[in-house]
Design a protein around this motif. Structure first.
Motif, PDB file in Angstrom:
ATOM      1  N   MET A   1      24.669 -57.818 -24.569  1.00  0.00           N
ATOM      2  CA  MET A   1      24.679 -57.655 -26.014  1.00  0.00           C
ATOM      3  C   MET A   1      24.441 -58.955 -26.724  1.00  0.00           C
ATOM      4  SD  MET A   1      28.279 -58.138 -25.707  1.00  0.00           S
ATOM      5  CE  MET A   1      28.230 -59.875 -25.719  1.00  0.00           C
TER       6      MET A   1
ATOM      7  N   ASP B 169      21.644 -53.901 -25.049  1.00  0.00           N
ATOM      8  CA  ASP B 169      22.753 -54.831 -25.293  1.00  0.00           C
ATOM      9  C   ASP B 169      24.079 -54.271 -24.770  1.00  0.00           C
ATOM     10  OD1 ASP B 169      20.820 -56.254 -26.532  1.00  0.00           O
ATOM     11  OD2 ASP B 169      21.612 -56.046 -28.559  1.00  0.00           O
ATOM     12  N   HIS B 170      24.087 -52.998 -24.448  1.00  0.00           N
ATOM     13  CA  HIS B 170      25.318 -52.380 -23.938  1.00  0.00           C
ATOM     14  C   HIS B 170      25.260 -52.169 -22.423  1.00  0.00           C
ATOM     15  CE1 HIS B 170      26.007 -50.533 -28.203  1.00  0.00           C
ATOM     16  NE2 HIS B 170      25.944 -51.845 -28.204  1.00  0.00           N
ATOM     17  N   SER B 345      33.272 -50.986 -28.490  1.00  0.00           N
ATOM     18  CA  SER B 345      33.084 -51.841 -29.666  1.00  0.00           C
ATOM     19  C   SER B 345      32.394 -53.158 -29.311  1.00  0.00           C
ATOM     20  CB  SER B 345      34.441 -52.146 -30.309  1.00  0.00           C
ATOM     21  OG  SER B 345      35.216 -52.942 -29.425  1.00  0.00           O
ATOM     22  N   GLU B 346      31.768 -53.758 -30.312  1.00  0.00           N
ATOM     23  CA  GLU B 346      31.126 -55.068 -30.120  1.00  0.00           C
ATOM     24  C   GLU B 346      32.145 -56.098 -29.622  1.00  0.00           C
ATOM     25  OE1 GLU B 346      27.933 -56.048 -30.361  1.00  0.00           O
ATOM     26  OE2 GLU B 346      27.291 -54.000 -30.850  1.00  0.00           O
ATOM     27  N   GLU B 347      33.365 -55.958 -30.118  1.00  0.00           N
ATOM     28  CA  GLU B 347      34.408 -56.906 -29.745  1.00  0.00           C
ATOM     29  C   GLU B 347      34.691 -56.831 -28.232  1.00  0.00           C
ATOM     30  OE1 GLU B 347      38.105 -55.602 -31.216  1.00  0.00           O
ATOM     31  OE2 GLU B 347      39.069 -57.577 -31.089  1.00  0.00           O
ATOM     32  N   LEU B 349      32.663 -55.513 -25.989  1.00  0.00           N
ATOM     33  CA  LEU B 349      31.437 -55.931 -25.298  1.00  0.00           C
ATOM     34  C   LEU B 349      31.396 -57.452 -25.172  1.00  0.00           C
ATOM     35  CD1 LEU B 349      28.859 -53.546 -27.015  1.00  0.00           C
ATOM     36  CD2 LEU B 349      29.503 -53.490 -24.599  1.00  0.00           C
ATOM     37  N   ALA B 350      31.830 -58.141 -26.229  1.00  0.00           N
ATOM     38  CA  ALA B 350      31.830 -59.614 -26.193  1.00  0.00           C
ATOM     39  C   ALA B 350      32.814 -60.118 -25.138  1.00  0.00           C
ATOM     40  CB  ALA B 350      32.173 -60.180 -27.563  1.00  0.00           C
TER      41      ALA B 350
END
Lengths: 508, 508
Positions: A1, B169-170, B345-347, B349-350
């Protein structure tokens, strides 16, 4: 990502979609109930930090993507990733060793030996045949500990290097040294009060892995004024301080040659360190992945801790790590390496075997990379001359760049840089003015991260701020690799940036 | 240390040893003080069990080594490792897909495209060129999440398979599915009271990883009388029982097609499972590594959980795993795979990105293996006919062997075997007499382990006892792979052994 920004999230034709299904927008409407939030995760995960691929590296990837746009408006035309020792990356383009790749190509498709016999030197064909007979297909799982034949070759390499016996049953091939370090730390941390002695500055794999496994990093400082020397006295102080804090030191990490410092230990110091481990029953974790990156081998040779432990006839348990990612091999992408266990009981070896067996086996591409690294062509082999020429070129270029960079960094106001005799890095200290520190604070950054971010945005050069490796309070550093094409142009950019920075923020 | 028995511990000439140093015998004299003992290690390590490479596999390696001796006295001439789905291993010799290996050989040594242009089909050369332009050298670290271009291709593959968007990105490329499963479990186990629902029988990676990270396996039984069906009711009961025990179920593991059962879920059941996850806020961990190993695709097709989650517009967080080790690819040794995150969530994923970045990157050999698997040659490409022929052969052979083995195992007294429609395995139930159970007890073995050990010593066939995968009390099974050359000879050995066993110990 991260580092992958597509203009549209779904650029592919969706005309092939068979039934009226939902779009990504309507998917989003269903997101409120999410069991997977950061609060619900293992809290250790939140504590892990790994600066080498952290904020700076992520920003560098964003800039690299932006450079592909027309009219990107950036003041540079390429990003140079000096944040990571990755010799073969695009832009650095250190060529791989031809021998290594020829063997690997034949292992991938053995029919090539008949289809294109003239394309390969005879010793390469013989080597690939020998490996194939032992391994079979590189598409099969190997022994979890690594192909027995390759471990035998590693043992022979170690015996020839050190002059002491090495047992292939005590060697574990790994997916790079990192995988081995991570495994050993996960096994050593027995309670939340178990600690591991870590040099400061350190390679952040150690603190990241300790955070993941709830262990305590016990820092000991290297002495910058003595060319980043390791002090037994300092380590002993750290052990005792930890003890007072209720933390039990279980192992000592030594990185030799040093990362990020490039320092090399002399045998006298190594002996004292082994004796220290013996005194405090510490497992010695010797990270020796830069053992062939020596810029001054006459005055600064490398001795393995295996040799020292044997010289001393010490009972100290030693795990020594090596890798194909560094050295002149630079085969980071293959993920190959090994660790050797010395003075480790059969019982513990069986436990290590059990743990690696859950991961099935290290990548075969990495395993054959290890074999090529520790069994290079010999004089008289058809491949030898090319191999010699390629490896000499890499050694010479690294030595030259390391020297030139250190010299010229030392010429800059407020910069001092230890002239590293080994590894791939320099770790200059930068003294920053109050005005710069104030500006960093305003930006919500550590001062060295602030400096590194400005460097990146102005020149496209990505380095890692010292806060990622550890440093004394009030000191600031950054680590940069000594890998770059055109050292004059590269250092010229560093110099110009630094002078501009000093003009903007004043000198310290 | 295991599976590698050298006649002498140090067969290499030690004449090159430079100074009078110690022998291995004198080293042993220094072993008494050992800080590294099993008692001093992380206690979780002691709890890890992984039967697939456990006692039986280790014994099989010993026997394989013994076979090399003259007059070995064993009643067989080869060991067949049916304990592990490793299609390309020696003795099974499922050939790799030529296309995959040709691309890989060119990536190893790109000069071959000029040196031996006639050796390669044109589409292979074009593919390798395209990959090289995106990746650069496969000796360089890639993006920690995997090469962006390959992740884009994986997303496209998923979109075409399911008819729903997929975001590169995932997607995280991994060193095989195991590495991804291990990472996710390590992140999900937030307290020692956090549990994960595991099918029984299961693939022991799950319990091994839970033991390593101090999580609680929450077992739910598959129904052997219904061809190993998955029951939502059974899972709900397991969640509630765990809750009463103070254990919080955080995730549900589904292996589809099943391992070791070979069962395939229908979409109706999959929908109920997704709804269950939604109801209990469970993360769905979908192990779909056998998605192309389908023996009855007309009556038993595969649907991904990604498709089901999208069909239902469910907010359920889903991690789905795939691998190049299984399917018709069988490239276990490359260590390649991926997982896709849906409704994450992006969080988070980060955080996943941060964790994988500490390991730097998945092996490039595995990454390009993923690309070849999900972008095979198309009709009209020069490589297509061979690829089609090779993959048809593998599918047909697997289907034939699975059918034949199940038929004939079902003909044996006391043996019942569900006819698996997918994956690479059969999991027959064996009913054992009291006399056999008594004999096992005397030998200090589980009865199925006792059966499997006798099978190994008599025939050289290595299977894994059911106790490694889990089974109901008083039931006994073993798992065997449906990979073998000469199915008639192979099953003949199984039959003959079983009949002898029944003669020795009587029928149940």
């Amino acid at each position: 990502m991260i580092g992958l920004r597509r203009k549209s999230p779904f650029p592919y034709s969706l005309s092939s979609i068979l039934s009226p299904r939902i779009s990504s927008t309507s998917l989003r409407a269903f997101l409120p109930m999410r069991p997977l939030t950061s609060e619900s995760l293992n809290p250790s995960v939140l504590n892990v930090q790994y600066a080498v691929r952290g904020e700076l590296a992520i920003k560098a990837e964003d800039l690299r993507a932006k450079l592909k746009e027309d009219n990107h408006g950036l003041p540079f035309d390429k990003v140079i990733s000096s944040n990571i020792g990755n010799p073969q990356q695009k832009g650095l383009d250190q060529p791989p060793i031809t021998f290594t790749r020829q063997v690997a190509a034949l292992m991938e498709w053995p029919a090539l030996a008949e289809l294109a016999p003239d394309a390969f030197p005879k010793d390469v064909i013989a080597r690939a045949k020998e490996l194939s007979e032992e391994i079979g297909s590189i598409g099969a799982y190997s022994h979890s500990q690594g192909v027995p034949f390759i471990r035998q070759n590693v043992a022979k390499f170690i015996e020839e290097r050190d002059g002491y016996p090495s047992n292939p049953d005590h060697i574990f091939l790994t997916a790079g040294a990192s995988a081995g370090v991570s495994l050993l730390i996960s096994m050593l941390i027995s309670t939340p009060k178990a600690g591991i002695l870590i040099p400061i500055p350190q390679y952040p794999l150690y603190t990241a892995t300790l955070a993941q496994y709830n262990g305590v990093p016990i820092p000991y400082h290297l002495d910058e004024t003595m060319d980043w020397a390791t002090s037994v006295h300092e380590i002993e102080g750290a052990i005792e301080k930890a003890h007072r804090d209720g933390v039990h030191a279980k192992a000592l990490v030594i990185i030799n040659p040093g990362n990020p410092t490039g320092a090399l230990l002399d045998e006298e110091t190594q002996k004292k360190l082994v004796e220290l481990c013996q005194k405090y029953s510490l497992v010695l974790l010797a990270d020796e992945v830069y053992q062939t990156n020596l810029h001054k081998p006459d005055t600064h040779p490398f001795s393995s801790f295996k040799k020292i432990v044997c010289d001393l006839q010490s009972p100290t348990a030693l795990i020594s790590f090596h890798s194909i990612s560094k050295g002149i091999s630079g085969e980071c992408g293959r993920r190959g390496g090994y660790f050797e266990c010395t003075n480790v009981s059969e019982e513990v070896l069986a436990l290590i075997y059990k743990m690696v067996s859950v991961g099935l086996c290290p990548p075969l591409g990495g395993q054959i990379g290890v074999d090529s690294m520790i069994r290079p062509p010999k004089p008289g082999d058809e491949s030898y001359d090319l191999w010699k020429q390629e490896t000499d070129t890499i050694h010479d270029a690294l030595r030259h760049r390391t020297h030139t960079m250190a010299e010229r960094l030392n010429g800059l106001p407020g910069v001092t840089c230890v002239k590293s005799p080994g590894a791939l890095y320099l770790y200059p200290q930068i003294r920053l003015s109050d005005k710069a520190i104030e500006a960093a604070k305003k930006a919500g950054k550590e001062p060295d991260a602030f400096y590194a971010l400005e460097l990146l945005h102005e020149t496209g050069i990505c380095v890692v701020p010292g806060s990622g490796f550890g440093q004394k309070d009030g000191e600031w550093h950054y680590r940069l690799t000594c890998l770059c094409p055109g050292v004059d142009e590269y250092v010229g950019k560093l110099e110009k940036f630094h002078q501009g920075f000093v003009e903007r923020y004043g000198s310290a």
